[in-house]
Design a protein around this motif. Structure first.
Motif, PDB file in Angstrom:
ATOM      1  N   ARG A 350       6.333  11.282  10.118  1.00 39.21           N
ATOM      2  CA  ARG A 350       7.032  10.601   9.026  1.00 39.21           C
ATOM      3  C   ARG A 350       7.215   9.114   9.327  1.00 39.21           C
ATOM      4  O   ARG A 350       7.046   8.262   8.452  1.00 39.21           O
ATOM      5  N   ALA A 351       7.556   8.784  10.575  1.00 38.95           N
ATOM      6  CA  ALA A 351       7.760   7.382  10.954  1.00 38.95           C
ATOM      7  C   ALA A 351       6.471   6.581  10.795  1.00 38.95           C
ATOM      8  O   ALA A 351       6.484   5.441  10.309  1.00 38.95           O
ATOM      9  N   PHE A 352       5.358   7.183  11.181  1.00 39.63           N
ATOM     10  CA  PHE A 352       4.075   6.485  11.056  1.00 39.63           C
ATOM     11  C   PHE A 352       3.727   6.282   9.577  1.00 39.63           C
ATOM     12  O   PHE A 352       3.305   5.206   9.157  1.00 39.63           O
ATOM     13  N   TYR A 353       3.963   7.335   8.789  1.00 40.93           N
ATOM     14  CA  TYR A 353       3.706   7.247   7.348  1.00 40.93           C
ATOM     15  C   TYR A 353       4.615   6.208   6.693  1.00 40.93           C
ATOM     16  O   TYR A 353       4.180   5.415   5.857  1.00 40.93           O
ATOM     17  N   ASP A 354       5.885   6.205   7.078  1.00 40.03           N
ATOM     18  CA  ASP A 354       6.838   5.246   6.519  1.00 40.03           C
ATOM     19  C   ASP A 354       6.421   3.814   6.795  1.00 40.03           C
ATOM     20  O   ASP A 354       6.578   2.923   5.949  1.00 40.03           O
ATOM     21  N   LEU A 355       5.877   3.583   7.999  1.00 38.61           N
ATOM     22  CA  LEU A 355       5.452   2.238   8.364  1.00 38.61           C
ATOM     23  C   LEU A 355       4.322   1.759   7.460  1.00 38.61           C
ATOM     24  O   LEU A 355       4.325   0.627   6.966  1.00 38.61           O
ATOM     25  N   ILE A 356       3.349   2.644   7.218  1.00 35.69           N
ATOM     26  CA  ILE A 356       2.241   2.297   6.308  1.00 35.69           C
ATOM     27  C   ILE A 356       2.764   2.089   4.894  1.00 35.69           C
ATOM     28  O   ILE A 356       2.378   1.156   4.190  1.00 35.69           O
ATOM     29  N   LYS A 357       3.669   2.985   4.469  1.00 33.69           N
ATOM     30  CA  LYS A 357       4.229   2.880   3.107  1.00 33.69           C
ATOM     31  C   LYS A 357       5.023   1.595   2.941  1.00 33.69           C
ATOM     32  O   LYS A 357       4.934   0.919   1.896  1.00 33.69           O
ATOM     33  N   GLU A 358       5.797   1.222   3.935  1.00 30.13           N
ATOM     34  CA  GLU A 358       6.564  -0.032   3.877  1.00 30.13           C
ATOM     35  C   GLU A 358       5.634  -1.225   3.716  1.00 30.13           C
ATOM     36  O   GLU A 358       5.905  -2.145   2.937  1.00 30.13           O
ATOM     37  N   GLN A 359       4.541  -1.212   4.474  1.00 31.06           N
ATOM     38  CA  GLN A 359       3.594  -2.323   4.369  1.00 31.06           C
ATOM     39  C   GLN A 359       2.941  -2.362   2.993  1.00 31.06           C
ATOM     40  O   GLN A 359       2.744  -3.436   2.424  1.00 31.06           O
ATOM     41  N   SER A 360       2.625  -1.188   2.439  1.00 30.52           N
ATOM     42  CA  SER A 360       2.036  -1.129   1.098  1.00 30.52           C
ATOM     43  C   SER A 360       3.003  -1.686   0.056  1.00 30.52           C
ATOM     44  O   SER A 360       2.612  -2.467  -0.821  1.00 30.52           O
ATOM     45  N   ASP A 361       4.266  -1.273   0.155  1.00 29.74           N
ATOM     46  CA  ASP A 361       5.286  -1.760  -0.786  1.00 29.74           C
ATOM     47  C   ASP A 361       5.490  -3.268  -0.641  1.00 29.74           C
ATOM     48  O   ASP A 361       5.660  -3.982  -1.639  1.00 29.74           O
ATOM     49  N   HIS A 362       5.473  -3.733   0.608  1.00 28.86           N
ATOM     50  CA  HIS A 362       5.631  -5.166   0.879  1.00 28.86           C
ATOM     51  C   HIS A 362       4.501  -5.964   0.241  1.00 28.86           C
ATOM     52  O   HIS A 362       4.738  -7.001  -0.396  1.00 28.86           O
ATOM     53  N   ILE A 363       3.273  -5.475   0.373  1.00 25.59           N
ATOM     54  CA  ILE A 363       2.104  -6.161  -0.207  1.00 25.59           C
ATOM     55  C   ILE A 363       2.208  -6.184  -1.724  1.00 25.59           C
ATOM     56  O   ILE A 363       1.945  -7.208  -2.366  1.00 25.59           O
TER      57      ILE A 363
END
Length: 439
Positions: A350-363
């Protein structure tokens, strides 16, 4: 237990490194922009001083002009040094193709400024000819500022660049108003065309400052509003009114040119203090953003390492299919009620997925904010395109083409943008018709 490959982790971190590289490039552009703005200011001063020098037949502002030329040359040398250091001593040039071409065009004009100065020294130009020549050089430098600003990839910095560009554009319109006013007073008469030019320059200033206020920080807006007080503007407003009343060709004493010059110069000098504040704020913002994103990268590395050590291939498909809504969060929380080892493994996924998701949302957020901020640049490009079409069709210079668009906008009670879009669409339709006839 399964672990993500080094390549997977590298690409996750490469996203943030790419943002850092873009910010470093943007920081370089912002530093160059501040030097370009300073050279524009010095050339604006030189243009005004040269007009007084010319209309007085070399009897006024001789020493003043000599010192100003020296200041312009020193600023030019600093700009050239910055351009070499920021762009010619690096290998990354693919993304700067348009910018480099505009820099070359601007430097080409600057290379010919010494010959312009010699002609002015020898009284071989009129004040009107000198004004047009300096306007051309400054216009080329403004194009560099515009392009360097347009490639910005950070929304907040882009907003400040939009504010700065429109402010220096308004300041240049003020400088042109000063120059053409001096020309009119030196001739002891204003004709209808010159009065219209000066009036349109006043309107152009208002439009530029309107956009500036839309994107500027509150502190910068307040700084300009406090300087542009009613008391300081009133004498200039009176002289503007007087100029418009002279459109019928009535004579006026040439000596008033220096009164006009002093009033307009005092106002432009105030603009320069705001311009410096804008430039300083822009540089501080870029440094702050670079530092913030570099800290984010360090944090990303720690989170990647922590998550990568707590992975379970068995639980991966469950954890990464969870969507960011309340029901999904509850489902995920329920799935944590397992053994400690299973919980750690699921948490890692979940932490790894959250990190990717955060970056996607940031972009996505950055792209949305960037589109809004860059709309001002898009509008400016369309107006420039419409001006170019008019210049090609009617053999006008840029100032005359701009006045055509402004007049139509005033007559039709609409915006410059709307008129520009109509001109571009009309030209495109005509071109299509001609193509069909040829075939």
């Amino acid at each position: 237990m399964n672990k993500y490959s080094d390549t997977t982790k590298q690409f996750l971190l490469a996203t943030k490194r790419s943002e850092i590289e873009a910010l470093h490039q943007l920081a370089s552009n912002c530093q160059v922009i501040t030097f370009v703005c300073e050279l524009i200011h010095q050339l604006q001063r030189e243009r005004g001083i040269s007009n007084i020098f010319l209309i007085s037949k070399s009897t006024r502002f001789c020493e003043h002009r000599r010192k100003q030329i020296e200041a312009s040359i020193n600023t030019e040398e600093m700009l050239r040094s910055q351009l070499k250091a920021k762009y010619l001593q690096t290998s990354d040039s693919a993304s700067n193709m348009r910018l480099f071409n505009l820099i070359a065009l601007a430097l080409q004009d600057i290379d010919h400024v010494p010959s312009l100065r010699r002609k002015i020294e020898n009284q071989r130009l009129t004040a009107a000819q000198s004004t047009r020549a300096y306007c051309r050089v400054i216009s080329a430098l403004l194009a560099v500022v515009f392009e360097a600003s347009d490639v910005a990839s950070d929304p907040k910095i882009t907003q400040q660049l939009v504010a700065l560009f429109n402010f220096i554009q308004g300041k240049e319109f003020a400088g042109q108003e000063r120059a053409w006013g001096v020309v009119g007073f030196s001739q002891s008469t204003f004709d209808k065309r010159l009065c219209e030019r000066i009036k349109q320059l006043e309107i152009s200033q208002q439009n530029s400052f309107k956009t500036f206020f839309e994107f500027a920080l509150e502190s910068d807006s307040q700084q300009w509003q406090s300087l542009e007080s009613a008391d300081s503007v009133e004498p200039l407003s009176q002289m503007r009114t007087m100029i418009q009343q002279l459109a019928n060709g009535s004579p006026i004493a040439a000596e008033i040119s220096e009164v006009w010059y002093e009033l307009t110069t005092a106002r432009i000098d105030k603009m320069h203090t705001v311009e410096e504040q804008l430039s300083e704020g822009l540089l501080n913002q870029t440094k702050s953003r670079v530092a913030k994103v570099e800290d984010d990268l360090l944090n990303h590395r720690k989170r990647v390492n922590t998550a990568a050590n707590k992975l379970s291939d068995m639980d991966y498909w469950l954890s990464t299919q969870v969507t960011p809504n309340e029901d999904a969060k509850n489902t995920l929380q329920q799935s944590y009620i397992k053994t400690n080892n299973q919980t750690d493994q699921l948490t890692g996924n979940r932490a790894f997925y959250d990190l990717i998701k955060e970056q996607s949302d940031h972009i996505k957020r950055m792209e949305l904010e960037l589109d809004t901020a860059k709309q001002a640049f898009v509008d400016h490009k369309k107006i420039d395109r419409a001006k170019l079409l008019i210049m090609q069709e009617m053999n006008f210079d840029e100032a005359e083409a701009h006045r055509v668009i402004q007049r139509r906008a005033m007559d039709e009670q609409t915006s410059l943008m709307a008129i520009s879009e109509t001109i571009i669409k009309t030209a495109a339709a005509l071109h299509k018709s001609l193509k069909s006839l040829e075939s």
